[in-house]
Design a protein around this motif. Sequence first.
Motif, PDB file in Angstrom:
ATOM      1  N   ARG A   1       7.147  -4.771  -0.025  1.00  0.00           N
ATOM      2  CA  ARG A   1       6.928  -4.384   1.375  1.00  0.00           C
ATOM      3  C   ARG A   1       7.403  -2.957   1.579  1.00  0.00           C
ATOM      4  O   ARG A   1       8.571  -2.630   1.341  1.00  0.00           O
ATOM      5  N   SER A   2       6.493  -2.090   2.043  1.00  0.00           N
ATOM      6  CA  SER A   2       6.817  -0.712   2.389  1.00  0.00           C
ATOM      7  C   SER A   2       6.935  -0.603   3.905  1.00  0.00           C
ATOM      8  O   SER A   2       6.097  -1.143   4.635  1.00  0.00           O
ATOM      9  N   SER A   3       7.952   0.102   4.379  1.00  0.00           N
ATOM     10  CA  SER A   3       8.129   0.246   5.827  1.00  0.00           C
ATOM     11  C   SER A   3       8.762   1.595   6.142  1.00  0.00           C
ATOM     12  O   SER A   3       9.459   2.187   5.315  1.00  0.00           O
TER      13      SER A   3
ATOM     14  N   ASP B   1      -0.432   1.907   9.360  1.00  0.00           N
ATOM     15  CA  ASP B   1       0.657   1.188  10.010  1.00  0.00           C
ATOM     16  C   ASP B   1       1.965   1.676   9.405  1.00  0.00           C
ATOM     17  O   ASP B   1       1.972   2.346   8.367  1.00  0.00           O
ATOM     18  N   ASP B   2       3.098   1.334  10.071  1.00  0.00           N
ATOM     19  CA  ASP B   2       4.380   1.762   9.527  1.00  0.00           C
ATOM     20  C   ASP B   2       4.972   0.713   8.584  1.00  0.00           C
ATOM     21  O   ASP B   2       6.130   0.830   8.172  1.00  0.00           O
ATOM     22  N   ALA B   3       4.191  -0.296   8.214  1.00  0.00           N
ATOM     23  CA  ALA B   3       4.632  -1.297   7.253  1.00  0.00           C
ATOM     24  C   ALA B   3       3.415  -1.996   6.654  1.00  0.00           C
ATOM     25  O   ALA B   3       2.419  -2.205   7.332  1.00  0.00           O
ATOM     26  N   TYR B   4       3.505  -2.330   5.380  1.00  0.00           N
ATOM     27  CA  TYR B   4       2.440  -3.110   4.748  1.00  0.00           C
ATOM     28  C   TYR B   4       3.000  -3.821   3.524  1.00  0.00           C
ATOM     29  O   TYR B   4       4.057  -3.457   2.999  1.00  0.00           O
TER      30      TYR B   4
END
Length: 223
Positions: free
Chosen positions: A168-170, A181-184
């Motif tokens: 998970r990148s955020s 988006d700011d997370a995926y």
Amino acid sequence: MKNKPLLMLLGGLTACFCVSTQAEVTANIAASSNYYWRGITQSDDGAAVSGGLDYSSESGFYAGTWVSNIDFGDAASYEMDLYAGYAGEIKGMSFDFGYIHYAYPDANGDIDFGEIYAALGWQYFTFKLSHLATAQSDSTTEEDMLYAEVSASFPIFKDSELTLHIGRSSGDTVLEWTGEDDAYMDYGVSLSTQGFTFGLVKTDLDSSDDIKAYVSYGLDFNL
């Protein structure tokens, strides 16, 4: 060493979780049909050739560099990573922590960045956190990025290994890079044997994203 799928490690990226019995220097070369980093192609869905050098000591300290071609359009054509850290094992629990700097020497502007990382491993499983430590000066937003990943590697058949991965990148930097988006989330599975790796990757950046496949071959040498 960028969690790369020449793994390009659904990884990735890629660190040793054992204390070496003696100091050594090794080299590696690899070729892949695509270079994925955290589920996103870095080579515009084209082939990538990479190579690196690594030093490890009996104390657990290691350092190295890794270079690969990339395709960021007119922005940059190759990436050079520099990293150093310390890895070991205590009562069956492996650990690894360090710093990695992602450099793009021919980039238009300063897009280099660095991360600190820490990982714990137990039996087949590894949990790793990577956090943005230094960022490019050309950014227009507040720089923040955290990557959390869990992977599991299991021996199967003869001299083969199956690896499962979820990450998970955020953070604001993720939004700036992806524009989505700011997370995926990214997901991966790979099968490796005798230097060959076949893998599948997917992200949830777009509901229409298809599962993508890659194949790679790598060699390691003692120097």
